[in-house]
Design a protein around this motif. Structure first.
Motif, PDB file in Angstrom:
ATOM      1  N   TYR A  76       2.467  -4.189   4.402  1.00 14.55           N
ATOM      2  CA  TYR A  76       1.689  -4.924   3.402  1.00 14.55           C
ATOM      3  C   TYR A  76       2.297  -4.739   2.012  1.00 14.55           C
ATOM      4  N   ALA A  77       2.609  -3.496   1.651  1.00  9.45           N
ATOM      5  CA  ALA A  77       3.172  -3.218   0.325  1.00  9.45           C
ATOM      6  C   ALA A  77       4.500  -3.929   0.137  1.00  9.45           C
ATOM      7  N   LYS A  78       5.348  -3.907   1.147  1.00  9.92           N
ATOM      8  CA  LYS A  78       6.659  -4.555   1.043  1.00  9.92           C
ATOM      9  C   LYS A  78       6.534  -6.072   0.950  1.00  9.92           C
ATOM     10  N   ALA A  79       5.500  -6.627   1.564  1.00 12.35           N
ATOM     11  CA  ALA A  79       5.317  -8.085   1.544  1.00 12.35           C
ATOM     12  C   ALA A  79       4.570  -8.577   0.304  1.00 12.35           C
ATOM     13  N   ASN A  80       3.787  -7.703  -0.335  1.00 15.48           N
ATOM     14  CA  ASN A  80       2.894  -8.159  -1.403  1.00 15.48           C
ATOM     15  C   ASN A  80       3.131  -7.531  -2.773  1.00 15.48           C
ATOM     16  N   HIS A  81       4.221  -6.791  -2.955  1.00 17.31           N
ATOM     17  CA  HIS A  81       4.484  -6.216  -4.284  1.00 17.31           C
ATOM     18  C   HIS A  81       4.694  -7.344  -5.292  1.00 17.31           C
ATOM     19  N   ARG A  82       4.492  -6.994  -6.569  1.00 16.25           N
ATOM     20  CA  ARG A  82       4.564  -8.006  -7.630  1.00 16.25           C
ATOM     21  C   ARG A  82       5.799  -7.867  -8.512  1.00 16.25           C
ATOM     22  N   TRP A  83       6.771  -7.121  -8.085  1.00 19.45           N
ATOM     23  CA  TRP A  83       8.019  -7.032  -8.845  1.00 19.45           C
ATOM     24  C   TRP A  83       9.100  -7.805  -8.118  1.00 19.45           C
ATOM     25  N   LYS A  90      12.759  -5.509 -12.874  1.00 16.06           N
ATOM     26  CA  LYS A  90      13.826  -5.160 -11.939  1.00 16.06           C
ATOM     27  C   LYS A  90      13.423  -3.878 -11.212  1.00 16.06           C
ATOM     28  N   SER A  91      13.543  -3.871  -9.902  1.00 16.41           N
ATOM     29  CA  SER A  91      12.939  -2.788  -9.133  1.00 16.41           C
ATOM     30  C   SER A  91      13.844  -1.616  -8.831  1.00 16.41           C
ATOM     31  N   GLY A  92      15.136  -1.762  -8.845  1.00 10.34           N
ATOM     32  CA  GLY A  92      16.025  -0.653  -8.533  1.00 10.34           C
ATOM     33  C   GLY A  92      15.832  -0.089  -7.140  1.00 10.34           C
ATOM     34  N   GLY A  93      15.549  -0.922  -6.164  1.00 16.92           N
ATOM     35  CA  GLY A  93      15.404  -0.479  -4.772  1.00 16.92           C
ATOM     36  C   GLY A  93      14.018  -0.018  -4.394  1.00 16.92           C
ATOM     37  N   ALA A  94      13.017  -0.294  -5.219  1.00 20.97           N
ATOM     38  CA  ALA A  94      11.667   0.197  -4.960  1.00 20.97           C
ATOM     39  C   ALA A  94      11.096  -0.322  -3.639  1.00 20.97           C
ATOM     40  N   THR A  95      11.366  -1.559  -3.294  1.00 22.16           N
ATOM     41  CA  THR A  95      10.781  -2.114  -2.068  1.00 22.16           C
ATOM     42  C   THR A  95      11.290  -1.407  -0.828  1.00 22.16           C
ATOM     43  N   SER A  96      12.592  -1.230  -0.725  1.00 22.88           N
ATOM     44  CA  SER A  96      13.144  -0.598   0.474  1.00 22.88           C
ATOM     45  C   SER A  96      12.784   0.879   0.561  1.00 22.88           C
ATOM     46  N   ASN A  97      12.294   1.455  -0.518  1.00 20.83           N
ATOM     47  CA  ASN A  97      11.932   2.870  -0.527  1.00 20.83           C
ATOM     48  C   ASN A  97      10.428   3.107  -0.467  1.00 20.83           C
ATOM     49  N   PHE A 128       2.173   1.145 -19.719  1.00 23.60           N
ATOM     50  CA  PHE A 128       2.349  -0.150 -20.383  1.00 23.60           C
ATOM     51  C   PHE A 128       2.369  -1.319 -19.403  1.00 23.60           C
ATOM     52  N   PHE A 129       2.405  -1.045 -18.089  1.00 25.31           N
ATOM     53  CA  PHE A 129       2.281  -2.127 -17.095  1.00 25.31           C
ATOM     54  C   PHE A 129       0.815  -2.406 -16.768  1.00 25.31           C
ATOM     55  N   ASN A 130      -0.084  -1.499 -17.185  1.00 22.56           N
ATOM     56  CA  ASN A 130      -1.513  -1.660 -16.922  1.00 22.56           C
ATOM     57  C   ASN A 130      -1.811  -1.940 -15.453  1.00 22.56           C
ATOM     58  N   GLY A 131      -1.097  -1.299 -14.556  1.00 20.55           N
ATOM     59  CA  GLY A 131      -1.329  -1.470 -13.126  1.00 20.55           C
ATOM     60  C   GLY A 131      -0.784  -2.745 -12.522  1.00 20.55           C
ATOM     61  N   GLU A 132      -0.073  -3.547 -13.314  1.00 23.50           N
ATOM     62  CA  GLU A 132       0.418  -4.850 -12.838  1.00 23.50           C
ATOM     63  C   GLU A 132       1.306  -4.732 -11.603  1.00 23.50           C
ATOM     64  N   TYR A 133       2.082  -3.661 -11.502  1.00 24.53           N
ATOM     65  CA  TYR A 133       3.028  -3.524 -10.390  1.00 24.53           C
ATOM     66  C   TYR A 133       2.579  -2.505  -9.337  1.00 24.53           C
ATOM     67  N   ALA A 134       1.404  -1.918  -9.509  1.00 26.73           N
ATOM     68  CA  ALA A 134       0.895  -0.941  -8.536  1.00 26.73           C
ATOM     69  C   ALA A 134       0.560  -1.643  -7.223  1.00 26.73           C
ATOM     70  N   ILE A 135       0.972  -1.059  -6.103  1.00 24.91           N
ATOM     71  CA  ILE A 135       0.717  -1.664  -4.791  1.00 24.91           C
ATOM     72  C   ILE A 135       0.345  -0.623  -3.734  1.00 24.91           C
ATOM     73  N   ILE A 136       0.694   0.630  -3.918  1.00 27.20           N
ATOM     74  CA  ILE A 136       0.519   1.649  -2.876  1.00 27.20           C
ATOM     75  C   ILE A 136      -0.956   1.832  -2.489  1.00 27.20           C
ATOM     76  N   GLU A 137      -1.822   2.048  -3.450  1.00 16.44           N
ATOM     77  CA  GLU A 137      -3.238   2.261  -3.142  1.00 16.44           C
ATOM     78  C   GLU A 137      -3.861   1.014  -2.516  1.00 16.44           C
ATOM     79  N   GLN A 138      -3.537  -0.138  -3.054  1.00 15.13           N
ATOM     80  CA  GLN A 138      -4.046  -1.399  -2.491  1.00 15.13           C
ATOM     81  C   GLN A 138      -3.593  -1.549  -1.038  1.00 15.13           C
ATOM     82  N   ALA A 139      -2.340  -1.232  -0.773  1.00 17.66           N
ATOM     83  CA  ALA A 139      -1.809  -1.345   0.591  1.00 17.66           C
ATOM     84  C   ALA A 139      -2.525  -0.382   1.536  1.00 17.66           C
ATOM     85  N   ARG A 140      -2.740   0.840   1.078  1.00 16.08           N
ATOM     86  CA  ARG A 140      -3.423   1.841   1.915  1.00 16.08           C
ATOM     87  C   ARG A 140      -4.841   1.399   2.248  1.00 16.08           C
TER      88      ARG A 140
END
Length: 130
Positions: free
Chosen positions: A35-42, A54-61, A92-104
């Protein structure tokens, strides 16, 4: 009654963690990772700018793991590099890119249904409060 207290009661009676609980938790965490890999916002690649990060490999990790002992199960979804922490928590992202808790939390009802089904055969009930 929480899952932890049910497992503690089972252990006290010499039953231990019921078979299937580890598999149910692991299946849930793997669904959470997908879910996190499919629905992240970055954006995984691209130029950093307005509305893009720019994520710097965040999705694959984005990873998940489940471990259990006789009395305990631990199931975790996490980002394995600093970029994940940065995207999840930078103020400063105000949770815009947070996905881990939502995915869990995405499929918790399904997980609880599976755990209830497993525990129904143990003689111990599991009630989840709202």
């Amino acid at each position: 009654m929480s899952l932890e207290s049910v497992l503690a009661n089972l252990t006290a009676y010499g039953v231990g963690v019921p078979k299937g609980c580890h598999a149910a938790m692991d299946q849930h965490i793997q669904r959470s990772v997908a879910y996190a890999k499919a629905n992240h916002r970055w954006q995984d690649q691209g130029i950093s700018g307005v509305g893009q990060q720019k994520s710097g490999g965040a999705t694959s990790n984005i990873l998940g793991k489940t471990e259990s002992e006789a009395t305990e199960i631990e199931s975790v979804i996490y980002g394995d590099i600093m970029t994940n922490l940065y995207l999840e928590r930078a103020y400063f992202f105000n949770g815009e890119y947070a996905i881990i808790e939502q995915a869990r939390n995405e499929n918790l009802a399904l997980l609880w249904a599976e755990i209830r089904s497993i525990l129904s055969g143990t003689g111990f009930g599991l009630r989840v409060g709202k």
